[in-house]
Design an enzyme around this catalytic site. Structure first.
Site, PDB file in Angstrom:
ATOM      1  N   ARG A 111      29.130  46.750  37.423  1.00 23.79           N
ATOM      2  CA  ARG A 111      30.128  45.745  37.782  1.00 23.79           C
ATOM      3  C   ARG A 111      30.304  44.729  36.660  1.00 23.79           C
ATOM      4  O   ARG A 111      31.394  44.190  36.464  1.00 23.79           O
ATOM      5  CB  ARG A 111      29.734  45.051  39.089  1.00 23.79           C
ATOM      6  CG  ARG A 111      30.852  44.186  39.662  1.00 23.79           C
ATOM      7  CD  ARG A 111      30.517  43.641  41.038  1.00 23.79           C
ATOM      8  NE  ARG A 111      30.639  44.686  42.050  1.00 23.79           N
ATOM      9  CZ  ARG A 111      29.692  45.008  42.906  1.00 23.79           C
ATOM     10  NH1 ARG A 111      28.536  44.375  42.877  1.00 23.79           N
ATOM     11  NH2 ARG A 111      29.886  45.948  43.802  1.00 23.79           N
ATOM     12  N   GLY A 112      29.239  44.481  35.908  1.00 23.89           N
ATOM     13  CA  GLY A 112      29.334  43.534  34.801  1.00 23.89           C
ATOM     14  C   GLY A 112      30.317  43.991  33.746  1.00 23.89           C
ATOM     15  O   GLY A 112      31.202  43.233  33.322  1.00 23.89           O
TER      16      GLY A 112
END
Length: 331
Positions: free
Chosen positions: A270-271
């Protein structure tokens, strides 16, 4: 009463940038603002919502639909009218029914009809949902909020009702870490995170007092004095929204994003995904044709600081860890 102009807010450049990125790309996942009380967190969010141009809404529609025929329930409107961008406050004491919507009990008892009464999520559709002290909100409500914010759909299955309606909004949360922390797995679901601190420069504090006094004395005149600057911000947002889909992301920039996330120890992907989305929105704001390393460097603290594991041996904070990694990787 006229809202405080967005461009008149002194300092807090990182918070304003995060809000602008969210305005350009509402799918970024919302903005979490941690900081001291009285630092302009809600003022900035309200000012941005008031700055945006009115949206087309079917007259009398309780779901904020843009065109007739889109409503999930009975709708008598036949034409669209212009309305301000919604800005909805979610109180800490809100119930699940008030958030999601529920059966209209009064109407059910009076007429026997089972009619759905929309909640705050329907009111916030195509606008902003603001939660002050989100770290004090009940966890199950935060779970529901983040699920709806990610899917863009609110689904209600209860009391014989089965309703699905669009609920696309920019989620903005604020809180003071001293009053309780947000669970890491929930914090990770926010797209961007900002740390806001009380200004230390005397000149900045004096200028804040001067502008607040001028606004309180004559809100309309103060807003008019900043209308040109707010107009420039609005043009920047509109240009960014138009260009967003055309922004290219070169392979080298993707490699940079992956290297950075690996270096600081971000769990999951997700980063990287949020970093790339924020980089594209920032590039669009700057009028660029493609995302460059400088864009990644600028948005990296916003997209990554709340995704790092806490290091008990390093008290410098996640922002400093990201800055060190940027220096080491990209000099």
């Amino acid at each position: 009463m006229a809202r405080f102009p967005f461009s008149a807010i002194v300092g807090q450049d990182e918070m304003k940038l995060a809000l602008l990125i969210a305005a350009v790309d509402p799918l970024i996942g919302g903005v979490m603002v941690f900081g001291d009380r009285g630092t302009g967190k809600s003022t900035a969010a309200r000012a941005l919502a008031a700055l945006l141009p009115p949206i087309a809404v079917v007259e009398g529609c309780r779901f904020g639909c843009e065109q007739p025929g889109q409503c999930p329930g009975p709708c008598t409107g036949s034409k669209a009218v212009r309305q301000p961008v919604p800005f909805v406050d979610l109180p800490l004491g809100a119930t699940e029914d008030r958030l999601l919507g529920a059966l209209d009990l009064e109407r059910a008892l009076r007429t026997g009809e089972r009619v759905y009464e929309p909640g705050l999520l329907a009111r916030a559709h195509r606008g902003f949902l603001y939660i002050d002290e989100i770290n004090l909100l009940e966890d199950h409500l935060v779970d529901l909020l983040l699920d709806v914010a990610a899917s863009g759909q609110n689904v209600v299955e209860r009391e014989g009702l089965s309703v699905r309606h669009a609920a696309r909004f920019v989620l903005i949360g604020s809180g003071n870490p001293e009053e309780g922390e947000l669970r890491p797995q929930l914090l990770d679901r926010f797209g961007l995170s900002v740390d806001v601190r009380t200004p230390r420069e005397i000149a900045d504090r004096v200028e804040i007092m001067r502008r607040c006094a001028a606004h309180d004395a004559d809100p309309a005149s103060f807003a008019a004095a900043w209308a040109d600057e707010d107009g420039k911000v609005l043009q920047q947002i509109a240009r960014g929204q138009r260009k967003l889909a055309k922004i290219e992301v070169p392979e080298a920039v993707m490699v940079d994003a992956a290297r950075l996330c690996s270096a600081v120890g971000v769990d999951g992907l997700r980063g990287e995904l949020t970093l790339m989305r924020a980089g594209r929105a920032y590039a669009a704001l700057k009028g660029a044709k493609a995302v460059r390393r400088e864009h990644l460097v600028r948005v990296a603290p916003l997209a990554l600081r709340h995704r790092l594991r806490r290091d008990v041996l390093d008290e410098s904070g996640s922002g400093a860890r990201i800055e060190r990694a940027l220096d080491e990787l990209f000099a």
